[in-house]
Motif scaffolding. Structure first.
Motif, mmCIF file in Angstrom:
data_model
loop_
_atom_site.group_PDB
_atom_site.id
_atom_site.type_symbol
_atom_site.label_atom_id
_atom_site.label_comp_id
_atom_site.label_asym_id
_atom_site.label_seq_id
_atom_site.Cartn_x
_atom_site.Cartn_y
_atom_site.Cartn_z
ATOM 1 N N ASP A 36 -59.184 69.265 18.275
ATOM 2 C CA ASP A 36 -59.712 70.624 18.106
ATOM 3 C C ASP A 36 -58.585 71.654 18.043
ATOM 4 O O ASP A 36 -58.822 72.819 17.718
ATOM 5 N N ARG A 37 -57.392 71.229 18.346
ATOM 6 C CA ARG A 37 -56.262 72.155 18.337
ATOM 7 C C ARG A 37 -55.818 72.458 16.905
ATOM 8 O O ARG A 37 -56.150 71.735 15.978
ATOM 9 N N ASP A 38 -55.031 73.509 16.792
ATOM 10 C CA ASP A 38 -54.389 73.802 15.518
ATOM 11 C C ASP A 38 -53.484 72.621 15.148
ATOM 12 O O ASP A 38 -52.731 72.121 15.998
ATOM 13 N N PRO A 39 -53.548 72.123 13.896
ATOM 14 C CA PRO A 39 -52.771 70.927 13.511
ATOM 15 C C PRO A 39 -51.288 71.041 13.835
ATOM 16 O O PRO A 39 -50.686 70.093 14.342
ATOM 17 N N LYS A 40 -50.684 72.191 13.546
ATOM 18 C CA LYS A 40 -49.264 72.350 13.815
ATOM 19 C C LYS A 40 -48.977 72.319 15.311
ATOM 20 O O LYS A 40 -47.989 71.723 15.762
ATOM 21 N N GLU A 41 -49.863 72.962 16.086
ATOM 22 C CA GLU A 41 -49.683 72.969 17.540
ATOM 23 C C GLU A 41 -49.824 71.560 18.099
ATOM 24 O O GLU A 41 -49.060 71.140 18.986
ATOM 25 N N HIS A 42 -50.805 70.805 17.583
ATOM 26 C CA HIS A 42 -51.014 69.431 18.039
ATOM 27 C C HIS A 42 -49.783 68.567 17.743
ATOM 28 O O HIS A 42 -49.295 67.844 18.616
ATOM 29 N N THR A 43 -49.297 68.637 16.517
ATOM 30 C CA THR A 43 -48.130 67.830 16.129
ATOM 31 C C THR A 43 -46.920 68.182 16.978
ATOM 32 O O THR A 43 -46.201 67.293 17.453
ATOM 33 N N LEU A 44 -46.690 69.479 17.174
ATOM 34 C CA LEU A 44 -45.544 69.926 17.948
ATOM 35 C C LEU A 44 -45.635 69.453 19.393
ATOM 36 O O LEU A 44 -44.645 68.962 19.967
ATOM 37 N N ARG A 45 -46.830 69.561 19.975
ATOM 38 C CA ARG A 45 -47.024 69.181 21.382
ATOM 39 C C ARG A 45 -46.749 67.696 21.604
ATOM 40 O O ARG A 45 -45.998 67.300 22.494
ATOM 41 N N TRP A 46 -47.351 66.848 20.761
ATOM 42 C CA TRP A 46 -47.196 65.410 20.934
ATOM 43 C C TRP A 46 -45.801 64.939 20.510
ATOM 44 O O TRP A 46 -45.265 63.969 21.057
ATOM 45 N N SER A 47 -45.211 65.628 19.547
ATOM 46 C CA SER A 47 -43.850 65.274 19.142
ATOM 47 C C SER A 47 -42.865 65.522 20.268
ATOM 48 O O SER A 47 -41.962 64.706 20.509
ATOM 49 N N LYS A 48 -43.024 66.654 20.950
ATOM 50 C CA LYS A 48 -42.149 66.965 22.081
ATOM 51 C C LYS A 48 -42.290 65.915 23.173
ATOM 52 O O LYS A 48 -41.297 65.466 23.762
ATOM 53 N N LEU A 49 -43.533 65.525 23.443
ATOM 54 C CA LEU A 49 -43.772 64.514 24.467
ATOM 55 C C LEU A 49 -43.156 63.177 24.062
ATOM 56 O O LEU A 49 -42.475 62.517 24.864
ATOM 57 N N ALA A 50 -43.366 62.794 22.802
ATOM 58 C CA ALA A 50 -42.825 61.520 22.313
ATOM 59 C C ALA A 50 -41.302 61.530 22.348
ATOM 60 O O ALA A 50 -40.667 60.542 22.760
ATOM 61 N N PHE A 51 -40.705 62.635 21.941
ATOM 62 C CA PHE A 51 -39.245 62.722 21.931
ATOM 63 C C PHE A 51 -38.696 62.697 23.357
ATOM 64 O O PHE A 51 -37.652 62.080 23.616
ATOM 65 N N SER A 52 -39.399 63.348 24.282
ATOM 66 C CA SER A 52 -38.968 63.335 25.684
ATOM 67 C C SER A 52 -38.998 61.913 26.246
ATOM 68 O O SER A 52 -38.072 61.497 26.964
ATOM 69 N N VAL A 53 -40.040 61.163 25.930
ATOM 70 C CA VAL A 53 -40.134 59.770 26.383
ATOM 71 C C VAL A 53 -38.992 58.944 25.777
ATOM 72 O O VAL A 53 -38.402 58.089 26.439
ATOM 73 N N THR A 54 -38.679 59.218 24.506
ATOM 74 C CA THR A 54 -37.563 58.521 23.860
ATOM 75 C C THR A 54 -36.254 58.797 24.592
ATOM 76 O O THR A 54 -35.449 57.882 24.814
ATOM 77 N N ILE A 55 -36.027 60.034 24.968
ATOM 78 C CA ILE A 55 -34.799 60.406 25.673
ATOM 79 C C ILE A 55 -34.719 59.689 27.024
ATOM 80 O O ILE A 55 -33.658 59.179 27.412
#
Length: 422
Positions: A36-55
């Protein structure tokens, strides 16, 4: 807990975090369709989380690397287990650099799986740290192997984004000769990946079952190679950890556990395969092809369409031009690093270890083939304007050659680099 236990645990933690990160990147580019979120906001949110887990996973792998260096007494790049774990870590380094430049979540969808598949492949080899042979006790080896791995890591990122471009743009429902050829090419690439995955899975399975088989084989030692300066006949033992579909040529069974009701090997290695371990290596190739074929057929049966066609909708929102650019930039960064590590630094080390810069060893030849291939890639890209599909196919083929150099040459073809094979 000993340093060795800390090191091994850190490596396993990194492996699991890379898998989690890959799934989070998938959610970042696909979940926006049902969120239900804005597509860009959703992508940014999950990308940050995924990148943090990668780090976090990367930090864990650095802990593995440093602790293993301390307790083993040498930089972890001296055998197949250590080199492949180093390569997986370098792939993450390459991914982090490219991601920070382009901020594209799609890169993680394919680059992270390449990293954890390479790491899983490393884990099938013995984990024990061993003393270095004299040829490996030189600082130039450390520089050579590390920079070569970093260059190959950028090639891996270029491969991942190049394959993404092809899957994103190929018309899987097309009936033209070009479309059918492209579909077959993508399916073959996926099949090659599944062969590696199948091999890894079969090794872990039979290791868990503690499977063992052992064969004895008489080996003739020529007079010129014998310490007694006379022809000798030695009996050597060959141990299998995968069930022996293929046994060594002219060998006898010392001990063998049955598998799937089979009590003896199904065939014998051909006479022209040299070396006491030739049968075992051929057996490994057979198991990899069998399990890879089984996995591919099961996926095709479940999906009822080409695997690439099933993946394509996931990548529908990614810009093909961005993927093409990322693939090219990754290879452009990796090429000079690979040139230094795999050729220049390698020749310096070879001169120190063997008193010659070049000896036409199989690994040296294939490293040169890799370098020539990517030289042609950059020439065609910059001088002939090969972009898009042509460029992406070259990036995929190039990394398949890299993997053959790392896997096929190290494990199948005998040479001075064979110490890295087992």
């Amino acid at each position: 807990m000993s340093l060795e236990q800390v090191s091994n645990t850190a490596l396993i933690v990194a492996f699991l975090l890379y898998i989690i990160s890959a799934f989070l990147f998938v959610i970042a580019i696909t979940g926006k369709k049902w969120s239900d979120r804005d597509p860009k906001e959703h992508t940014l949110r999950w990308s940050k989380l995924a990148f943090s887990v990668t780090i976090v996973g990367f930090v864990s792998q650095i802990i593995y690397f440093i602790t293993r260096w301390i307790y083993s007494g040498h930089i972890p790049n001296a055998n197949m287990f250590e080199f492949m774990t180093l390569l997986s870590m370098m792939i993450i380094v390459g991914f982090i650099i490219i991601y920070l430049i382009y901020r594209s979540a799609g890169i993680g969808v394919f680059a992270l799986p390449v990293a954890f598949i390479v790491q899983a492949y490393a884990m099938v080899f013995p984990w024990e740290a061993e003393p270095l042979i004299p040829a490996l006790q030189d600082n130039w080896l450390k520089i050579h192997v590390t920079t070569a791995a970093l260059g190959e890591a950028f090639f891996a990122v270029g491969f991942a984004t190049g394959l993404m471009y092809l899957i994103r743009t190929v018309n899987f429902t097309g009936t033209s000769k070009k479309d059918r050829r492209a579909t077959r090419g993508i399916e073959f690439t996926i099949f090659a990946i599944l062969v590696v995955v199948g091999f890894i899975g079969s090794v872990f399975l039979f290791n868990a079952l503690d499977y063992q088989a052992e064969f004895s084989k008489e080996v003739i030692v020529p007079a010129e190679e014998s310490e007694l300066e006379i022809e000798q006949v030695n009996t050597e033992e060959v141990k299998y950890t995968l069930p022996p579909i293929v046994k060594p040529y002219k060998s006898e069974i010392t001990s063998m556990d049955s598998y799937f009701g089979i009590q003896k090997p199904l065939m014998e290695a051909p006479f022209w395969m040299k070396g006491v371990n030739a049968g075992r290596k051929l057996n490994t190739v057979v198991w990899a092809l069998l399990t890879g074929t089984l996995l591919y057929c099961l996926l095709r049966l479940i999906l009822r369409k080409p695997i690439g066609a099933k993946i394509q909708p996931i990548l529908s929102d990614l810009d093909p031009e961005d993927l093409d650019e990322i693939s090219y930039r990754s290879i452009a960064i990796g090429f000079p690093i690979f040139t230094l590590g795999a050729l220049i630094f390698a020749m310096i080390w070879a001169h120190i270890a063997w008193e010659r810069f070049w000896g036409w060893d199989p690994k040296e030849v294939w490293a040169l083939i890799v370098w020539l291939f990517y030289s042609v890639y950059l020439h065609l890209r910059l001088s002939r304007g090969w972009q898009g599909s042509k460029s992406s196919w070259l990036s995929v083929i190039g990394f398949l050659i890299v993997m053959f150099t790392l896997v096929g040459v190290n494990l199948v073809i005998a040479g001075l680099h064979s110490y890295a094979g087992v």
